[in-house]
Design a protein around this motif. Structure first.
Motif, mmCIF file in Angstrom:
data_model
loop_
_atom_site.group_PDB
_atom_site.id
_atom_site.type_symbol
_atom_site.label_atom_id
_atom_site.label_comp_id
_atom_site.label_asym_id
_atom_site.label_seq_id
_atom_site.Cartn_x
_atom_site.Cartn_y
_atom_site.Cartn_z
ATOM 1 N N THR A 1 -2.278 0.302 -4.085
ATOM 2 C CA THR A 1 -1.668 -1.004 -3.870
ATOM 3 C C THR A 1 -0.523 -1.169 -4.859
ATOM 4 O O THR A 1 -0.727 -1.068 -6.074
ATOM 5 C CB THR A 1 -2.691 -2.128 -4.071
ATOM 6 N N THR A 2 0.680 -1.381 -4.366
ATOM 7 C CA THR A 2 1.875 -1.471 -5.204
ATOM 8 C C THR A 2 2.613 -2.771 -4.908
ATOM 9 O O THR A 2 2.172 -3.575 -4.087
ATOM 10 C CB THR A 2 2.805 -0.267 -4.951
ATOM 11 N N ASP B 1 -0.267 -3.708 -9.306
ATOM 12 C CA ASP B 1 -1.292 -4.049 -8.325
ATOM 13 C C ASP B 1 -1.603 -5.532 -8.421
ATOM 14 O O ASP B 1 -2.469 -5.966 -9.181
ATOM 15 C CB ASP B 1 -2.543 -3.206 -8.589
ATOM 16 N N SER C 1 -3.078 -7.405 -6.400
ATOM 17 C CA SER C 1 -4.379 -7.795 -5.854
ATOM 18 C C SER C 1 -5.511 -7.555 -6.836
ATOM 19 O O SER C 1 -6.648 -7.950 -6.582
ATOM 20 C CB SER C 1 -4.652 -7.007 -4.562
ATOM 21 N N THR D 1 0.833 -1.177 0.000
ATOM 22 C CA THR D 1 0.000 0.000 0.000
ATOM 23 C C THR D 1 0.867 1.225 0.000
ATOM 24 O O THR D 1 1.592 1.498 0.945
ATOM 25 C CB THR D 1 -0.940 0.028 1.222
ATOM 26 N N THR E 1 1.240 5.538 -1.243
ATOM 27 C CA THR E 1 0.490 6.790 -1.196
ATOM 28 C C THR E 1 0.572 7.469 -2.550
ATOM 29 O O THR E 1 1.669 7.711 -3.069
ATOM 30 C CB THR E 1 1.057 7.727 -0.113
ATOM 31 N N TYR F 1 -4.882 4.887 -9.600
ATOM 32 C CA TYR F 1 -6.036 5.003 -8.705
ATOM 33 C C TYR F 1 -7.331 4.743 -9.459
ATOM 34 O O TYR F 1 -8.221 4.032 -8.976
ATOM 35 C CB TYR F 1 -6.050 6.398 -8.087
ATOM 36 N N GLN G 1 -7.721 1.062 -10.048
ATOM 37 C CA GLN G 1 -8.025 0.396 -8.780
ATOM 38 C C GLN G 1 -9.500 0.561 -8.410
ATOM 39 O O GLN G 1 -10.191 -0.411 -8.065
ATOM 40 C CB GLN G 1 -7.136 1.027 -7.715
ATOM 41 N N SER H 1 -4.695 5.984 -1.274
ATOM 42 C CA SER H 1 -3.899 4.770 -1.076
ATOM 43 C C SER H 1 -3.805 4.007 -2.391
ATOM 44 O O SER H 1 -4.803 3.885 -3.114
ATOM 45 C CB SER H 1 -4.543 3.875 -0.011
ATOM 46 N N ASN I 1 7.558 4.518 -1.511
ATOM 47 C CA ASN I 1 6.205 4.107 -1.897
ATOM 48 C C ASN I 1 5.246 5.301 -1.911
ATOM 49 O O ASN I 1 4.068 5.169 -1.600
ATOM 50 C CB ASN I 1 5.691 3.030 -0.943
#
Length: 553
Positions: A238-239, A250, A252, A224, A226, A300, A303, A236, A278
């Protein structure tokens, strides 16, 4: 290719992607399929006709079973001896109904516009939704013109759009059933670039007997950490971490990746964004090719779009197979557009005027990736009324993404592209409550709507969706004022955006076909409302009233 904007002479901009006039045919097919049921994405009891999330194994099993039975299915639904079915996708509802989407061939040739959906309800008579009700049959499979003539015709059309290609990328024999009588034809594809730098993948359909052009369309449709984004504030992300290096990958969400094209028009992926920390972006725009802020916005957007589809419809990725697309930012120099390309399965964003106004806002991201969903479900042809429905579908789900994200820096609204200031005066690109406020879109249907650019004919469906969600008249939602008229002076009461989204998604994935027009879209959404809520429900009546309010009957 489906672009976010339409352009008059490549200057005036507007948003973009596919064909659908579905007819229901009753058959006696009663075959079933076993698959895993799931609860609704929100955890509440699923509506009987709502799609369930299938495991990869269950989905594969359904597809394999349908594939093994294509010959029997073709016979049962009355196809000719020369016709064969090819399984494209399968959707299962909570009540066990299975909707299998097929392409078809005739004497081994692809039938463009011959797609159909078979609806199997356990123990009951089945229905079929077809893109065309015409019998697929041609007098001869021998072309009367040389393929070179079809290629020359396609090259001429592509060059008129700015392509510098001197040869077609390929041509093949097909059966064209997109409109009128099925015809032996050539489908020719020409690549290159359009005159504004947008990649070109022009498909031209040529009558193989007369040489007449029958149809054409563009195939380019957009750990996670920024993210300090330009449009959505600090978010947030996901990386992934490899050693001491983070990347905008990502894992996930289907391993979605965000790449940098560094102001080129490359057809490749470009360079994956990596960092030793990050934190991604500065929250401000930059014309530098190393700018990370646009990448943070794009990551973003991808995501939130993934999560919107998963949470709202149980859909796992654009193709519903758990595989992520990828995003490319910094395309071209001062390129004022964004586009989805189903061939690369990727989104691409330009940086706008002076390379400081990237088209990476949340609703643009949701819009572009929704073109991918349409391409992999109904496949709405990107021309005429079906093209307007294609564009509207992306506007509708892009709006859904924006409301779903609940981001205080970019609150949910029924305005399209309001953050990117494409007009230079702070106004949005589109208005769903009264589409004509943009100066070009249609508020309601007329016999000439299909002649408009698809970005403007989409206004009819956008207006329908707003009325279905919120109703007519003046109101304020999330601080934005709306005043939605009706073509028949009726008062429409909305059923809420959540139900309107379920109805549109159900129609898109199970009742729309490649050739659906506005009349068929009314039929399809009424079928969806009936399946989800019942034919005597308030929701069904609201769908009918909202279509009537935009002059679709």
């Amino acid at each position: 290719m489906t672009q976010f904007y339409a352009r008059h002479k490549r200057t005036t901009l507007a948003i973009a992607t596919a064909v659908a006039a579905g007819a229901l045919l009753t058959t006696g097919m009663t075959t079933g399929a076993s698959a895993q049921n799931a609860a609704s994405p929100s955890g509440a009891a699923a509506l009987a006709a709502a799609p369930v999330q299938l495991s990869a194994a269950a989905r594969t099993a359904l597809i394999q079973k349908a594939d093994a039975n294509t010959a029997a299915t073709a016979q049962q639904i009355g196809l000719g001896a020369k016709e064969k079915l090819v399984v494209k996708d399968v959707v299962k509802d909570a009540d066990g109904t299975v909707h299998t989407r097929y392409e078809r061939t005739y004497a081994g040739l692809p039938v463009l516009g011959g797609d159909l959906v078979v609806h199997q309800k356990p123990g009951k008579t089945e229905t079929v939704t077809k893109a065309t009700t015409k019998t697929i049959k041609v007098a001869s499979l021998k072309p009367q013109i040389a393929v070179a003539k079809a290629e020359k015709q396609a090259l001429t059309a592509a060059q008129a759009a700015g392509s510098e290609k001197t040869a077609a990328d390929g041509a093949r024999k097909v059966i064209w059933a997109g409109n009128g009588t099925p015809t032996l034809a050539y489908e020719t594809i020409v690549g290159g670039l359009q005159d504004d730098g947008t990649p070109n993948r022009l498909h031209v359909i040529t009558d193989a007997a007369t040489g007449k052009k029958l149809f054409e369309y563009q195939g380019i449709e957009n750990a996670t950490g920024t993210g300090k984004t330009l449009y959505s504030g600090t978010v947030s992300l996901t990386t992934s971490l490899s050693g001491t290096t983070y990347s905008l990958t990502d894992a996930s969400r289907g391993s979605h990746k965000t790449y940098n094209l560094k102001h080129t028009t490359s057809s490749g992926t470009g360079t994956l964004f990596t960092n030793t920390t990050n934190t991604w972006g500065t929250g401000a725009a930059s014309s530098s090719t190393t700018d990370v802020t646009a990448a943070a916005d794009a990551a973003y957007g991808a995501q939130e779009t993934w999560d919107f589809y998963k949470s709202t419809f149980g859909r796992s990725g654009i193709k519903n197979d758990g595989v992520g697309a990828y995003s490319r930012v910094h395309y071209g120099s001062s390129y004022v557009n964004a586009f989805w390309d189903d061939d690369c399965f990727c989104m691409t964003y330009g940086d706008g005027d002076s390379n400081t106004h990237p088209l990476t806002s949340l609703d643009v991201a949701g819009h572009e990736m929704s073109h991918g969903v349409t391409a992999n479900t109904a496949g709405l042809n990107y021309s005429g009324e079906s093209g307007g429905l294609n564009e509207a579908t992306s506007d509708i789900f892009g709006t859904g993404v924006e409301f779903y994200a609940a981001n205080s820096s970019d609150v949910g609204d029924y305005l399209i592209g309001e953050k990117i200031d494409i007009n230079g005066d702070g106004t949005p690109l589109r208005y769903m409550d009264k589409p004509s406020k943009d100066g070009g879109s249609a508020d309601s249907w007329s016999s000439s709507v299909g002649n408009l650019d698809v970005h403007y004919s989409s206004g009819v469906a956008n207006h329908f969706f707003y009325l279905l969600s919120e109703g007519s008249g003046a109101k304020t939602i999330n601080g934005v004022s709306y005043n939605s008229p009706t073509s028949n002076s009726s008062t429409v009461t909305g059923i809420g955006r959540a139900k309107a989204l379920q109805i549109w998604y159900k129609a898109l994935t199970t009742y729309f076909t490649s050739s659906t027009n506005y009349k068929a879209a009314r039929t399809g959404t009424l079928s969806a409302a009936s399946a989800l809520y019942g034919s005597s429900s308030t929701e069904y009546a609201a769908v009918a009233a909202a279509w009537s309010a935009v002059n679709v009957s």
